[in-house]
Design a protein around this motif. Structure first.
Motif, PDB file in Angstrom:
ATOM      1  N   VAL A  31       1.028   3.883  -3.111  1.00 32.66           N
ATOM      2  CA  VAL A  31       0.196   5.077  -3.115  1.00 32.66           C
ATOM      3  C   VAL A  31       1.017   6.325  -3.467  1.00 32.66           C
ATOM      4  CG1 VAL A  31       0.396   5.733  -0.691  1.00 32.66           C
ATOM      5  CG2 VAL A  31      -1.730   6.114  -1.865  1.00 32.66           C
ATOM      6  N   ALA A  62       0.802   1.637   7.120  1.00 34.75           N
ATOM      7  CA  ALA A  62      -0.636   1.575   6.822  1.00 34.75           C
ATOM      8  C   ALA A  62      -1.458   1.183   8.046  1.00 34.75           C
ATOM      9  CB  ALA A  62      -0.887   0.596   5.675  1.00 34.75           C
ATOM     10  N   LYS A  90       3.969  12.726   1.023  1.00 34.60           N
ATOM     11  CA  LYS A  90       2.708  12.961   0.340  1.00 34.60           C
ATOM     12  C   LYS A  90       2.476  14.450   0.131  1.00 34.60           C
ATOM     13  CE  LYS A  90      -1.317  12.517   2.177  1.00 34.60           C
ATOM     14  NZ  LYS A  90      -2.522  12.055   2.885  1.00 34.60           N
ATOM     15  N   TYR A 149       5.589   9.368   5.600  1.00 36.24           N
ATOM     16  CA  TYR A 149       4.505   9.302   4.618  1.00 36.24           C
ATOM     17  C   TYR A 149       3.871  10.676   4.438  1.00 36.24           C
ATOM     18  CZ  TYR A 149      -0.002   8.203   2.558  1.00 36.24           C
ATOM     19  OH  TYR A 149      -1.105   8.194   1.750  1.00 36.24           O
ATOM     20  N   MET A 158      -9.737   6.603   2.994  1.00 36.80           N
ATOM     21  CA  MET A 158     -10.255   6.170   4.286  1.00 36.80           C
ATOM     22  C   MET A 158     -10.346   7.338   5.277  1.00 36.80           C
ATOM     23  SD  MET A 158     -11.376   3.491   5.610  1.00 36.80           S
ATOM     24  CE  MET A 158     -11.905   3.249   7.285  1.00 36.80           C
ATOM     25  N   LEU A 211      -7.598  -1.435   8.453  1.00 39.18           N
ATOM     26  CA  LEU A 211      -9.067  -1.385   8.388  1.00 39.18           C
ATOM     27  C   LEU A 211      -9.684  -2.104   9.575  1.00 39.18           C
ATOM     28  CD1 LEU A 211     -10.161  -2.043   4.683  1.00 39.18           C
ATOM     29  CD2 LEU A 211     -10.178   0.081   5.964  1.00 39.18           C
ATOM     30  N   THR A 241       0.799  -1.219   0.000  1.00 34.79           N
ATOM     31  CA  THR A 241       0.000   0.000   0.000  1.00 34.79           C
ATOM     32  C   THR A 241       0.836   1.275   0.000  1.00 34.79           C
ATOM     33  OG1 THR A 241      -1.540  -1.212   1.391  1.00 34.79           O
ATOM     34  CG2 THR A 241      -1.918   1.140   1.141  1.00 34.79           C
ATOM     35  N   THR A 251      -5.521  -1.225  -3.069  1.00 37.87           N
ATOM     36  CA  THR A 251      -5.010  -0.818  -1.755  1.00 37.87           C
ATOM     37  C   THR A 251      -4.868   0.696  -1.657  1.00 37.87           C
ATOM     38  OG1 THR A 251      -2.807  -1.186  -2.606  1.00 37.87           O
ATOM     39  CG2 THR A 251      -3.732  -2.924  -1.257  1.00 37.87           C
ATOM     40  N   SER A 253      -0.963  -5.162   5.349  1.00 40.12           N
ATOM     41  CA  SER A 253      -1.060  -4.272   6.496  1.00 40.12           C
ATOM     42  C   SER A 253      -2.233  -3.313   6.380  1.00 40.12           C
ATOM     43  CB  SER A 253       0.245  -3.521   6.701  1.00 40.12           C
ATOM     44  OG  SER A 253       0.596  -2.819   5.555  1.00 40.12           O
ATOM     45  N   ILE A 254      -2.644  -2.984   5.153  1.00 40.83           N
ATOM     46  CA  ILE A 254      -3.777  -2.054   5.034  1.00 40.83           C
ATOM     47  C   ILE A 254      -5.051  -2.696   5.588  1.00 40.83           C
ATOM     48  CG2 ILE A 254      -4.293  -2.753   2.648  1.00 40.83           C
ATOM     49  CD1 ILE A 254      -4.706   0.815   3.809  1.00 40.83           C
ATOM     50  N   TYR A 275      -1.373   4.084  10.766  1.00 38.79           N
ATOM     51  CA  TYR A 275      -2.059   5.292  10.322  1.00 38.79           C
ATOM     52  C   TYR A 275      -3.530   5.325  10.754  1.00 38.79           C
ATOM     53  CZ  TYR A 275      -3.093   8.839   6.711  1.00 38.79           C
ATOM     54  OH  TYR A 275      -3.441   9.958   6.038  1.00 38.79           O
ATOM     55  N   TYR A 276      -4.233   4.187  10.607  1.00 40.91           N
ATOM     56  CA  TYR A 276      -5.666   4.166  10.898  1.00 40.91           C
ATOM     57  C   TYR A 276      -6.003   3.667  12.292  1.00 40.91           C
ATOM     58  CZ  TYR A 276      -6.148   5.289   6.079  1.00 40.91           C
ATOM     59  OH  TYR A 276      -6.039   5.934   4.892  1.00 40.91           O
ATOM     60  N   ILE A 295      -8.099   2.511  -0.782  1.00 38.71           N
ATOM     61  CA  ILE A 295      -8.422   2.463   0.640  1.00 38.71           C
ATOM     62  C   ILE A 295      -7.575   3.478   1.402  1.00 38.71           C
ATOM     63  CG2 ILE A 295      -8.523   1.007   2.702  1.00 38.71           C
ATOM     64  CD1 ILE A 295      -8.759  -1.403   0.888  1.00 38.71           C
ATOM     65  N   ALA A 296      -6.249   3.466   1.143  1.00 33.65           N
ATOM     66  CA  ALA A 296      -5.346   4.332   1.902  1.00 33.65           C
ATOM     67  C   ALA A 296      -5.638   5.806   1.647  1.00 33.65           C
ATOM     68  CB  ALA A 296      -3.901   4.008   1.533  1.00 33.65           C
ATOM     69  N   MET A 297      -5.954   6.157   0.396  1.00 36.69           N
ATOM     70  CA  MET A 297      -6.168   7.558   0.049  1.00 36.69           C
ATOM     71  C   MET A 297      -7.444   8.113   0.674  1.00 36.69           C
ATOM     72  SD  MET A 297      -3.905   8.811  -2.146  1.00 36.69           S
ATOM     73  CE  MET A 297      -4.826  10.114  -2.935  1.00 36.69           C
TER      74      MET A 297
END
Lengths: 286, 278
Positions: free
Chosen positions: A219, B206, B238, B234, A247, B117, A215, A240, B112-113, B209-210, A243-245
């Motif tokens: 990304v 990943a 980004k 990240y 979420m 989730l 991911t 993937t 990992s994403i 992060y969440y 989802i990462a972008m």
């Protein structure tokens, strides 16, 4: 005396409890991802979700076909390129390199395997993306950049698992082949490699799993445009990445749709694991 | 003749693929270090991050990463070791055991994403733990469990049966044998497993992060959100704000991973030497 016996029994039960934690965790993960991701699959409709061409969260249009295509093409490219280099590196380490050279190179490959994916992504973003833009034109963030980064990322996994498989081939096979007059290279490619086939296939399947699930590296370099790529230089958006972008700011049906993508990914990964299991079981019968 | 040419081409390919792999590694290391190391200084390492106030250090990310790592290991290491003990010393082959092993393989294969989730819906939302150190640590604990279990189990199995038999023959019961004989011989291997897990935790993005969130602060309790170094990288990458800082963060991450790899290698070597009695 009796107390001691109960304590022993208690400790053993405790070990067992820790062991089934993995199973419980897996069931929890499956349960919660399915609970969040299945209802939207039904409300959007499997067909329009999987085969829909357009992803427009604001219009509540959720089609992930371009993302599936992106994931599949990026993974295929990476497995061809990274797989080739990784396999040949494994062959070199297991069969050609002197023990000393192999001892020197192996930690380097482990280091490559340990580099965090976000560092790979950053490296791709600052070096590979501008290079592609300058050399071939286009935005740089592209299918090609994704393939290159993924190749490097799966290469060490492929190399080390394949090497283990090659080393497990009994020495007699090689000696027999050499004694029959085959050259070292013929022995390597016609005897040793086929004998290690199952392990190497398992390595490739694991590599596919890694590429599909990657991911944070992807990304940063893929360009994030949900479209079917027409060339290697087009921006893409694998599952993937979506989802990462999205979420962090999504809600409602949009967020549910992201979980639905997660469910599709999960089904894919479990299927891959089942096939690895099947392949490796075949190996034991040899 | 043709045979000889193929021979040479294949040899050339084997060599060049290996050299290419090494070259890629050195290209990444060289580029990141060359661009990143000049930005690393005491000020960068010890100031917190508040760009509005002109503070652009990574202090809170370093502490955040360490805190997350500590809490994750605290949960996961005991569970992983005990699970490995069960699998290696107690479990008898059965349908259920294969299911258990399959579930460990599956956990290892989940991207990992998806952990991110799951951690988000389960720990953050369902258990109402919010974006916090605890949510992050529990998610990561599940994620590194397979690595811990498998490495520890391998180590336990490499402890010779004669050790166990000797102890049992002297009248020690199973549990005493386990804790006095088997586990001590396996300690370096278990250490290797822990060190490898540390690498996974430090590099993870990943899933963190969440679950642990992204607030760049030193967490004062397990209920607070934090931002790890990898998540920080990240963000910097980004947003494309300051490449110097991003390179520096990347360089620190690589240095940490390299140090951990060396440590793992060292303990493994120590273990081998001791087992072979040299």
């Amino acid at each position: 005396m009796k107390l001691k016996k109960y304590m022993t029994l208690g400790v053993e039960k405790f070990f067992w409890l820790c062991a089934i934690l993995s199973l419980l965790a897996l069931l929890l993960i499956l349960g919660f991802l399915l609970k969040e991701g299945l209802p939207p699959l039904f409300s959007i409709g499997f067909k329009s979700f999987l085969l829909g061409q357009r992803w427009k969260p604001l219009e509540e249009t959720f089609g992930i076909f371009p993302m599936i295509v992106a994931t599949v093409t990026a993974t295929a490219g990476a497995i061809l390129l990274g797989g080739f280099i990784g396999l040949f590196t494994a062959l070199f380490l297991a069969e050609v390199a002197s023990p000393k050279a192999a001892r020197l190179i192996r930690p380097l490959i482990q280091l490559l395997a340990g580099i965090p994916s976000v560092v790979f992504g950053f490296f791709g973003l600052v070096l590979i993306v501008p290079w592609i833009a300058n050399r071939f034109g286009g935005p740089g963030n592209s299918l090609l950049a994704t393939i290159l980064i993924l190749s490097v990322m799966i290469l060490p996994t492929l190399a080390s698992i394949s090497e283990t498989a090659l080393r497990a081939v009994p020495q007699e096979y090689r000696e027999g082949s050499l004694a029959l007059g085959a050259s070292p290279m013929e022995t390597l490619f016609k005897v040793t490699l086929p004998a290690a086939k199952n392990g190497i296939i398992a390595a490739f399947v694991l590599g596919i799993g890694r590429a599909v699930g990657e991911t944070m590296a992807v990304v940063l370099v893929c360009g994030n445009r949900p479209q079917i790529p027409q060339s290697l230089l087009d921006p893409i958006r694998p599952m993937t990445s979506t989802i990462a972008m999205e979420m962090s700011y999504s809600s409602g049906l949009h967020q549910e749709a992201l979980f639905a993508i997660g469910v599709i990914l999960l089904i894919f990964i479990v299927a891959l694991n089942l096939s690895v299991n099947y392949i490796l079981r075949g190996n034991k019968d040899l | 003749m043709k045979r000889k040419v193929t021979e040479i081409i294949l040899r050339f390919l084997l060599w060049s693929c290996t050299l290419l792999t090494i070259a890629i590694l050195f290209l990444i290391l060289g580029y990141v270090f060359f661009q990143g190391l000049p930005h690393i200084n005491l000020r960068f390492l010890t100031t917190s991050y508040a760009p509005g106030l002109g503070l652009e250090g990574v202090w809170s990310m370093i502490i955040g990463t360490l805190a997350l790592m500590g809490l994750t290991l605290l949960v996961s290491v005991p569970a992983g070791i005990f699970a490995a003990i069960y699998l290696s010393e107690y479990a008898k082959p059965s349908r259920f055991l294969s299911l258990l092993r399959f579930s460990i393989e599956c956990l290892a294969g989940i991207p990992s994403i998806l952990y991110g989730l799951f951690g988000f819906t389960f720990f953050v939302v369902f258990l109402k733990l919010q974006f916090s150190l605890l949510s992050g640590a529990l998610t990561l604990a599940i994620m590194i469990l397979p690595l811990l279990i498998r490495t520890t189990e391998e180590t336990l199995q490499s402890v010779p049966d004669s050790f166990r038999e000797g102890s049992l023959a002297l009248g020690a019961n199973r549990l005493v044998t386990l804790f006095r004989i088997v586990l001590p011989s396996a300690i370096p291997g278990i250490l290797t497993a822990v060190i490898l897990s540390m690498g996974r935790i430090i590099g993870e993005t990943a899933a963190v992060y969440y679950t642990a969130g992204t607030v760049p602060q030193v967490p004062l309790s397990t209920a607070e959100s934090t931002r790890t170094l990898a998540v920080h990288l990240y963000f910097l990458a980004k947003e494309g704000l300051d490449q110097g800082q991003a390179f520096a963060a990347a360089a620190i991450l690589i240095l940490l991973i390299a140090a951990l790899n060396l440590a793992a290698q060292g303990t493994a070597n120590y273990f081998n030497r001791r087992l072979t009695g040299k």
